[in-house]
Design a protein around this motif. Structure first.
Motif, PDB file in Angstrom:
ATOM      1  N   GLN A  34       1.883  -2.948  -5.945  1.00  0.00           N
ATOM      2  CA  GLN A  34       3.096  -3.628  -5.494  1.00  0.00           C
ATOM      3  C   GLN A  34       2.716  -4.650  -4.434  1.00  0.00           C
ATOM      4  OE1 GLN A  34       6.127  -2.988  -6.846  1.00  0.00           O
ATOM      5  NE2 GLN A  34       5.185  -1.443  -8.180  1.00  0.00           N
ATOM      6  N   TRP A  35       3.394  -5.794  -4.478  1.00  0.00           N
ATOM      7  CA  TRP A  35       3.158  -6.801  -3.443  1.00  0.00           C
ATOM      8  C   TRP A  35       3.745  -6.330  -2.121  1.00  0.00           C
ATOM      9  CZ3 TRP A  35      -0.190 -10.543  -4.352  1.00  0.00           C
ATOM     10  CH2 TRP A  35      -0.412 -10.978  -5.665  1.00  0.00           C
ATOM     11  N   CYS A  36       2.980  -6.506  -1.032  1.00  0.00           N
ATOM     12  CA  CYS A  36       3.423  -6.102   0.308  1.00  0.00           C
ATOM     13  C   CYS A  36       3.242  -7.260   1.285  1.00  0.00           C
ATOM     14  CB  CYS A  36       2.594  -4.926   0.828  1.00  0.00           C
ATOM     15  SG  CYS A  36       2.658  -3.449  -0.180  1.00  0.00           S
ATOM     16  N   SER A  37       4.159  -7.385   2.219  1.00  0.00           N
ATOM     17  CA  SER A  37       3.970  -8.333   3.319  1.00  0.00           C
ATOM     18  C   SER A  37       3.276  -7.622   4.469  1.00  0.00           C
ATOM     19  CB  SER A  37       5.323  -8.871   3.793  1.00  0.00           C
ATOM     20  OG  SER A  37       6.088  -7.827   4.367  1.00  0.00           O
ATOM     21  N   VAL A  38       2.738  -8.390   5.406  1.00  0.00           N
ATOM     22  CA  VAL A  38       2.125  -7.796   6.594  1.00  0.00           C
ATOM     23  C   VAL A  38       3.149  -6.940   7.331  1.00  0.00           C
ATOM     24  CG1 VAL A  38       1.119  -8.301   8.855  1.00  0.00           C
ATOM     25  CG2 VAL A  38       0.378  -9.600   6.851  1.00  0.00           C
ATOM     26  N   GLU A  39       4.392  -7.441   7.415  1.00  0.00           N
ATOM     27  CA  GLU A  39       5.451  -6.694   8.102  1.00  0.00           C
ATOM     28  C   GLU A  39       5.672  -5.328   7.454  1.00  0.00           C
ATOM     29  OE1 GLU A  39       5.641  -9.828   7.123  1.00  0.00           O
ATOM     30  OE2 GLU A  39       5.709 -10.883   9.048  1.00  0.00           O
ATOM     31  N   GLN A  40       5.672  -5.296   6.118  1.00  0.00           N
ATOM     32  CA  GLN A  40       5.867  -4.020   5.416  1.00  0.00           C
ATOM     33  C   GLN A  40       4.706  -3.060   5.648  1.00  0.00           C
ATOM     34  OE1 GLN A  40       6.408  -5.830   1.544  1.00  0.00           O
ATOM     35  NE2 GLN A  40       8.601  -5.368   1.527  1.00  0.00           N
ATOM     36  N   LEU A  41       3.505  -3.605   5.675  1.00  0.00           N
ATOM     37  CA  LEU A  41       2.333  -2.766   5.932  1.00  0.00           C
ATOM     38  C   LEU A  41       2.383  -2.162   7.336  1.00  0.00           C
ATOM     39  CD1 LEU A  41      -0.457  -4.973   4.312  1.00  0.00           C
ATOM     40  CD2 LEU A  41       0.398  -2.781   3.461  1.00  0.00           C
ATOM     41  N   ILE A  42       2.829  -2.943   8.300  1.00  0.00           N
ATOM     42  CA  ILE A  42       2.961  -2.448   9.679  1.00  0.00           C
ATOM     43  C   ILE A  42       4.013  -1.342   9.736  1.00  0.00           C
ATOM     44  CG2 ILE A  42       3.692  -3.058  12.019  1.00  0.00           C
ATOM     45  CD1 ILE A  42       2.464  -5.860  11.490  1.00  0.00           C
ATOM     46  N   GLN A  43       5.148  -1.576   9.074  1.00  0.00           N
ATOM     47  CA  GLN A  43       6.217  -0.573   9.046  1.00  0.00           C
ATOM     48  C   GLN A  43       5.722   0.725   8.417  1.00  0.00           C
ATOM     49  OE1 GLN A  43       9.428  -0.164   9.893  1.00  0.00           O
ATOM     50  NE2 GLN A  43       9.898  -2.141  10.809  1.00  0.00           N
ATOM     51  N   GLU A  44       4.993   0.612   7.325  1.00  0.00           N
ATOM     52  CA  GLU A  44       4.560   1.796   6.579  1.00  0.00           C
ATOM     53  C   GLU A  44       3.476   2.573   7.319  1.00  0.00           C
ATOM     54  OE1 GLU A  44       4.516   4.592   3.594  1.00  0.00           O
ATOM     55  OE2 GLU A  44       5.904   2.902   3.816  1.00  0.00           O
ATOM     56  N   ASN A  66      -0.251 -13.811  -2.705  1.00  0.00           N
ATOM     57  CA  ASN A  66       0.828 -14.557  -3.354  1.00  0.00           C
ATOM     58  C   ASN A  66       1.803 -14.987  -2.254  1.00  0.00           C
ATOM     59  OD1 ASN A  66       2.714 -15.688  -5.018  1.00  0.00           O
ATOM     60  ND2 ASN A  66       3.421 -13.746  -5.914  1.00  0.00           N
ATOM     61  N   GLY A  67       1.524 -16.152  -1.661  1.00  0.00           N
ATOM     62  CA  GLY A  67       2.328 -16.587  -0.521  1.00  0.00           C
ATOM     63  C   GLY A  67       2.087 -15.664   0.653  1.00  0.00           C
ATOM     64  N   ASN A  68       3.160 -15.038   1.162  1.00  0.00           N
ATOM     65  CA  ASN A  68       3.055 -14.121   2.294  1.00  0.00           C
ATOM     66  C   ASN A  68       2.805 -12.681   1.854  1.00  0.00           C
ATOM     67  OD1 ASN A  68       3.519 -16.144   4.240  1.00  0.00           O
ATOM     68  ND2 ASN A  68       5.735 -15.989   3.931  1.00  0.00           N
ATOM     69  N   TYR A  69       2.616 -12.481   0.557  1.00  0.00           N
ATOM     70  CA  TYR A  69       2.463 -11.121   0.033  1.00  0.00           C
ATOM     71  C   TYR A  69       1.034 -10.874  -0.428  1.00  0.00           C
ATOM     72  CZ  TYR A  69       7.490 -10.780   0.331  1.00  0.00           C
ATOM     73  OH  TYR A  69       8.779 -10.740   0.800  1.00  0.00           O
ATOM     74  N   ILE A  70       0.609  -9.618  -0.352  1.00  0.00           N
ATOM     75  CA  ILE A  70      -0.764  -9.243  -0.643  1.00  0.00           C
ATOM     76  C   ILE A  70      -0.797  -7.911  -1.374  1.00  0.00           C
ATOM     77  CG2 ILE A  70      -2.028 -10.463   1.177  1.00  0.00           C
ATOM     78  CD1 ILE A  70      -1.388  -8.295   3.064  1.00  0.00           C
ATOM     79  N   ARG A  71      -1.893  -7.677  -2.075  1.00  0.00           N
ATOM     80  CA  ARG A  71      -2.174  -6.386  -2.702  1.00  0.00           C
ATOM     81  C   ARG A  71      -3.639  -6.395  -3.131  1.00  0.00           C
ATOM     82  NH1 ARG A  71       0.906  -6.931  -8.600  1.00  0.00           N
ATOM     83  NH2 ARG A  71      -0.494  -8.506  -9.474  1.00  0.00           N
ATOM     84  N   PHE A  72      -4.157  -5.219  -3.510  1.00  0.00           N
ATOM     85  CA  PHE A  72      -5.503  -5.163  -4.052  1.00  0.00           C
ATOM     86  C   PHE A  72      -5.517  -5.831  -5.426  1.00  0.00           C
ATOM     87  CE2 PHE A  72      -7.766  -2.674  -1.017  1.00  0.00           C
ATOM     88  CZ  PHE A  72      -9.090  -2.652  -1.450  1.00  0.00           C
ATOM     89  N   LYS A  73      -6.604  -6.533  -5.715  1.00  0.00           N
ATOM     90  CA  LYS A  73      -6.756  -7.120  -7.044  1.00  0.00           C
ATOM     91  C   LYS A  73      -6.779  -6.007  -8.088  1.00  0.00           C
ATOM     92  CE  LYS A  73      -9.238 -11.247  -5.449  1.00  0.00           C
ATOM     93  NZ  LYS A  73     -10.538 -11.975  -5.429  1.00  0.00           N
ATOM     94  N   GLU A  74      -6.120  -6.276  -9.195  1.00  0.00           N
ATOM     95  CA  GLU A  74      -5.930  -5.268 -10.233  1.00  0.00           C
ATOM     96  C   GLU A  74      -7.244  -4.610 -10.643  1.00  0.00           C
ATOM     97  OE1 GLU A  74      -3.765  -2.878 -12.750  1.00  0.00           O
ATOM     98  OE2 GLU A  74      -2.950  -4.388 -11.371  1.00  0.00           O
ATOM     99  N   GLN A  75      -8.310  -5.386 -10.792  1.00  0.00           N
ATOM    100  CA  GLN A  75      -9.568  -4.836 -11.299  1.00  0.00           C
ATOM    101  C   GLN A  75     -10.267  -3.912 -10.298  1.00  0.00           C
ATOM    102  OE1 GLN A  75      -8.904  -8.028 -10.650  1.00  0.00           O
ATOM    103  NE2 GLN A  75     -10.723  -9.273 -10.169  1.00  0.00           N
ATOM    104  N   PHE A  76      -9.852  -3.952  -9.035  1.00  0.00           N
ATOM    105  CA  PHE A  76     -10.493  -3.112  -8.016  1.00  0.00           C
ATOM    106  C   PHE A  76      -9.611  -1.942  -7.575  1.00  0.00           C
ATOM    107  CE2 PHE A  76     -12.184  -7.484  -6.959  1.00  0.00           C
ATOM    108  CZ  PHE A  76     -13.379  -7.305  -7.654  1.00  0.00           C
ATOM    109  N   THR A  77      -8.405  -1.877  -8.100  1.00  0.00           N
ATOM    110  CA  THR A  77      -7.439  -0.879  -7.616  1.00  0.00           C
ATOM    111  C   THR A  77      -7.938   0.549  -7.816  1.00  0.00           C
ATOM    112  OG1 THR A  77      -5.559  -2.345  -7.971  1.00  0.00           O
ATOM    113  CG2 THR A  77      -5.101   0.006  -7.891  1.00  0.00           C
TER     114      THR A  77
END
Length: 576
Positions: A34-44, A66-77
């Motif tokens: 799932q795409w996450c923002s830095v703010e969401q990661l801090i909250q979590e 993807n803009g302000n959103y981040i996640r692990f690349k699919e091939q490395f998950t």
């Protein structure tokens, strides 16, 4: 690539030590596709912004953006979940019992969510960061499950998070008082309380200056989420302790958090507790969550403190009189000197000495460096807090006829005491009151607001001198000269009477003012008649005890109620 991930794990584990489990939890969030923002990661994760962004830089080769959103690349998950053993995190996680209670009380959560959504915007100058609705309910549930509070008195020392409202949702008849510097918050809480038929009392105070007199040694439990600086914690805790009943079972609860990479900051703040001789009964980590406050992981701990006998001896000392107790804005710990510009000081003194008054009281931080020699005058320097204290309590010997600071009083509200302006008109007895402050505040108090102007003009005639000091163009000087008591206008007479009797609670001074006014008109009003009228208009307002504690919105309502009380007594006696 798994080998590089294994190397990254070893480096991160070595760097973070026992905190590595929280790092793994954050990485687990990134691997959930799932795409996450830095703010969401801090909250979590409840990790600080500094830690989260540093970790993302370490993981950059495996991160997709993807803009302000981040996640692990699919091939490395899958590799990342295996290397960082993400599955074990959820098997071993201990559930917060209050999270389960929140789920059981969904109606409460829905109610507070709607109320939080409509609350005034945060004021960063006051270190406002809104707690989540879940936190509001969590606090209320914790207090209700832990303590016998149904018939006790609770004080919220500042309440931008609306803890008082969350408590009232559970205990509609609870005796709660909210004291705050933010007039908008007091107005909002009062209106919500009135709409629901609750009895939350609201009072104004700048805790750097004072705790309302009506709050002294009056409460069983105090809750506060103070500014997260050592001076802010010290100030709020001293005020909170002064509000507690001095018995062995009173409690002080406060919130505080610091970034996981800055234990020295936490130590500096926590060192306040032994200085105040407080017992730390419990500390609940990451109990509070916020919208913002990313420097501390959008979270803070709940401290549960119990005073000792030695505590009551330590709080006789006033908090540090410095205005710099916040982390942001004009009152932050990093701000520079509070001394007024030389040209403002010179103009202030020039205006002040138009009258030949020999006793001078200088009030406020901005007057520390005067350009004139005042050796020929009797001069007293006071902080705002000490000035207010000296005006509240009678000193000397009976019959206490000599008023304190009754000649010339010069006040500086610079750099950040603007909200105390109207309070000076409610307590001062000076022949001439000179105040350095913001032109916008003077205009609002003496010109634009007809209700506040009525209060001021019942005692003082005011003139505003606009200044043009470089870098301080909004600063102005207000000169207020005391006028004679009006014996022709009932409202002005009663307002003046109430203001002049600042030692008395409003209920008593208003009653006596009515009796005095009607006596002037040769109309006999008994104490019982006047008391019934006053109680009628005070009971529905949930007012604080003394006029100087009234929030602005209650001051305007008070004027309407005083007018109504005058009219009702007139009509009653005409009928009789």
């Amino acid at each position: 690539m798994s080998n590089y991930l294994i190397k990254a794990r070893l480096e991160l584990s070595s760097r973070w030590g026992t905190e590595f489990k929280r790092i793994r939890a954050l990485i687990s969030c990134l691997t959930e596709r799932q795409w996450c923002s830095v703010e969401q990661l801090i909250q979590e994760s409840a990790l600080s912004h500094k830690t989260v962004t540093s970790l993302l830089r370490d993981l950059e080769p495996w991160i997709d953006k993807n803009g302000n959103y981040i996640r692990f690349k699919e091939q490395f998950t899958d590799d990342a979940r295996s290397v960082f053993d993400c599955e074990s995190l959820f098997v071993k996680k201990i559930q917060d019992p209050y999270d389960a209670l929140i789920i059981e009380n969904q109606t409460l959560l829905d109610s507070i969510t709607d109320i939080v959504r409509e609350m005034p915007l945060s004021d960063l100058n006051l270190d406002h960061v809104s707690a989540t609705p879940e936190t509001c309910i969590k606090r209320a549930l914790f207090l209700s499950y832990t303590y016998e509070i149904a018939d006790k008195r609770i004080l919220c020392l500042g309440d931008h998070d609306l803890t008082s409202i969350a408590l009232s949702l559970i205990y509609p008849d609870l005796d709660i008082t909210v004291v705050d510097i933010d007039e908008r918050i007091l107005d909002y809480i009062y209106n919500v309380s009135q709409q629901h038929g609750w009895s939350i009392k609201t009072a104004f105070a700048d805790f750097r200056v004072e705790l309302p007199r009506s709050c002294l040694a009056s409460f069983d439990l105090v809750f506060t989420d103070p500014p997260y600086t050592s001076s802010g914690i010290d100030c709020f805790l001293r005020r909170g302790l002064a509000a507690l009943k001095q018995d062995k079972f009173s409690r002080l609860l406060f919130c505080y958090g610091f970034g996981e990479q800055h234990p020295a900051i936490g130590l500096k703040v926590q060192s306040v507790l032994p200085q105040l001789r407080l017992v730390l009964e419990a500390l609940l980590p990451k109990f509070n969550r916020y919208f913002g406050a990313q420097a501390i992981g959008s979270s803070s701990d709940l401290y549960i403190c119990r005073p000792t006998k030695e505590t009551w001896m330590t709080i006789t000392k006033l908090p540090n009189s410095s205005s710099q107790i916040y982390t942001h804005g004009s009152s932050s710990e990093e701000t520079t000197s509070a001394v007024l510009p030389k040209e403002i000081l010179e103009e202030t003194l020039k205006i002040s000495f138009d009258l030949k008054l020999t006793d001078i009281t200088l009030v406020g931080e901005g007057l520390k460096s005067l350009p004139f020699d005042l050796n020929s005058y009797q001069v007293e320097f006071l902080s705002l807090g000490k000035y207010f204290q000296s005006m509240y309590f009678k000193k000397g010997k009976p019959p206490f006829t000599r008023e304190p600071h009754s000649n010339l009083v010069i006040v500086s509200l610079y750099p950040s005491y603007w909200s105390s302006l109207i309070r000076f008109f409610l307590i001062s007895v000076a022949e001439r009151l000179v105040i350095v402050g913001k032109y916008s505040d003077f205009h609002e108090t003496t010109l634009a607001n007809q209700f506040l102007r009525k209060i001021v003009e019942s005692k003082y005639e005011c003139n505003i001198h606009k200044m043009n000091a470089k870098g301080h163009k909004n600063l102005s000087i207000l000169v207020a000269d005391k006028i004679e008591l009006s014996k022709t206008d009932a409202l002005s007479y009663i307002l003046r009477y109430v203001i002049d009797h600042r030692y008395a609670k409003l209920r008593n001074s208003w009653r006596e003012a009515l009796i005095s006014w009607f006596s002037l008109k040769n109309i006999e009003v008994t104490k019982n008649q006047a008391r019934q009228i006053v109680d009628k208009y005070l009971s529905s307002q949930q007012c604080p005890g003394y006029l100087s504690e009234f929030p602005m919105f209650l001051l305007t309502t008070l004027i309407a109620n005083i007018k109504a009380s005058i009219s009702e007594l007139y009509s009653t006696h005409i009928v009789d």
